[in-house]
Write a protein that holds these residues in place. Structure first.
Motif, PDB file in Angstrom:
ATOM      1  N   VAL A  27     -11.149 -47.695 -58.176  1.00  0.00           N
ATOM      2  CA  VAL A  27     -11.552 -48.909 -57.466  1.00  0.00           C
ATOM      3  C   VAL A  27     -10.578 -50.036 -57.781  1.00  0.00           C
ATOM      4  O   VAL A  27     -10.143 -50.193 -58.927  1.00  0.00           O
ATOM      5  CB  VAL A  27     -12.973 -49.342 -57.903  1.00  0.00           C
ATOM      6  CG1 VAL A  27     -13.350 -50.677 -57.298  1.00  0.00           C
ATOM      7  CG2 VAL A  27     -13.991 -48.284 -57.520  1.00  0.00           C
ATOM      8  N   VAL A  31     -18.999 -43.588 -53.598  1.00  0.00           N
ATOM      9  CA  VAL A  31     -17.646 -43.065 -53.774  1.00  0.00           C
ATOM     10  C   VAL A  31     -17.688 -41.552 -53.878  1.00  0.00           C
ATOM     11  O   VAL A  31     -18.719 -40.971 -54.207  1.00  0.00           O
ATOM     12  CB  VAL A  31     -16.960 -43.654 -55.030  1.00  0.00           C
ATOM     13  CG1 VAL A  31     -16.821 -45.162 -54.920  1.00  0.00           C
ATOM     14  CG2 VAL A  31     -17.688 -43.271 -56.303  1.00  0.00           C
ATOM     15  N   TYR A  57     -10.736 -46.626 -53.632  1.00  0.00           N
ATOM     16  CA  TYR A  57     -11.513 -47.609 -52.871  1.00  0.00           C
ATOM     17  C   TYR A  57     -10.999 -49.002 -53.199  1.00  0.00           C
ATOM     18  O   TYR A  57     -11.169 -49.497 -54.310  1.00  0.00           O
ATOM     19  CB  TYR A  57     -13.001 -47.494 -53.218  1.00  0.00           C
ATOM     20  CG  TYR A  57     -13.561 -46.165 -52.803  1.00  0.00           C
ATOM     21  CD1 TYR A  57     -14.168 -45.997 -51.563  1.00  0.00           C
ATOM     22  CD2 TYR A  57     -13.447 -45.057 -53.642  1.00  0.00           C
ATOM     23  CE1 TYR A  57     -14.649 -44.753 -51.169  1.00  0.00           C
ATOM     24  CE2 TYR A  57     -13.930 -43.820 -53.256  1.00  0.00           C
ATOM     25  CZ  TYR A  57     -14.532 -43.672 -52.024  1.00  0.00           C
ATOM     26  OH  TYR A  57     -14.998 -42.447 -51.639  1.00  0.00           O
ATOM     27  N   ARG A  76     -13.889 -52.073 -46.702  1.00  0.00           N
ATOM     28  CA  ARG A  76     -13.057 -51.112 -47.416  1.00  0.00           C
ATOM     29  C   ARG A  76     -11.627 -51.250 -46.910  1.00  0.00           C
ATOM     30  O   ARG A  76     -11.337 -51.013 -45.749  1.00  0.00           O
ATOM     31  CB  ARG A  76     -13.538 -49.676 -47.217  1.00  0.00           C
ATOM     32  CG  ARG A  76     -12.663 -48.707 -48.001  1.00  0.00           C
ATOM     33  CD  ARG A  76     -13.103 -47.281 -47.952  1.00  0.00           C
ATOM     34  NE  ARG A  76     -12.146 -46.462 -48.740  1.00  0.00           N
ATOM     35  CZ  ARG A  76     -12.202 -45.176 -48.816  1.00  0.00           C
ATOM     36  NH1 ARG A  76     -13.158 -44.508 -48.196  1.00  0.00           N
ATOM     37  NH2 ARG A  76     -11.320 -44.525 -49.540  1.00  0.00           N
TER      38      ARG A  76
END
Length: 129
Positions: free
Chosen positions: A9, A106, A112, A127
């Motif tokens: 992330v 996820v 991401y 996103r």
């Protein structure tokens, strides 16, 4: 960095009220394994001068959901104090939303990137790539 068994992330914040990155916003990262599990805070960071968090911790294997918490109240309170040093107080709070929490699913092997577009009275998230 994502692997075959983990996701990764990243995030950044743009203050759309000034058209610039939002620096020094505290960000917390939490994760869980399955929708019935509690979130576990993995770590925290703050955005840099470009509005990016470059040191969020890695997600553990088995993570299915991630939560990013942004401390927007402190950011806007500081901005308001700086802008009103020589002006009368306009309102009591620096932001309508004192915090922004984004939760998302996820899958392993994916990265991401979650940008936050922020202003004192609203926000949008998506996103990114």
């Amino acid at each position: 960095m994502s692997t075959d068994t983990t996701a990764s992330v990243s995030t950044h914040i743009l203050d759309t009220s000034i058209g610039r990155p939002a620096a020094s916003v505290a960000v917390s990262l939490a994760a869980r394994s399955g929708s019935g599990s509690p979130y576990v805070v993995l770590g925290a960071s703050a955005t840099d001068a470009d509005g990016r968090c470059k040191d969020l911790p890695a997600l553990p294997e088995g993570t299915t959901h991630v939560r990013l918490d942004f401390d927007t109240e402190t950011y806007f309170s500081k901005k308001q104090a700086e802008a009103q040093q020589d002006a009368p107080r306009v309102r009591d709070s620096g932001a309508f939303f004192p915090e922004v929490t984004i939760a998302f699913a996820v899958v392993p092997g994916e990265h991401y990137h979650v940008p936050l577009l922020l202003n004192p009275f609203g926000y949008s998230v998506y996103r990114g790539s």
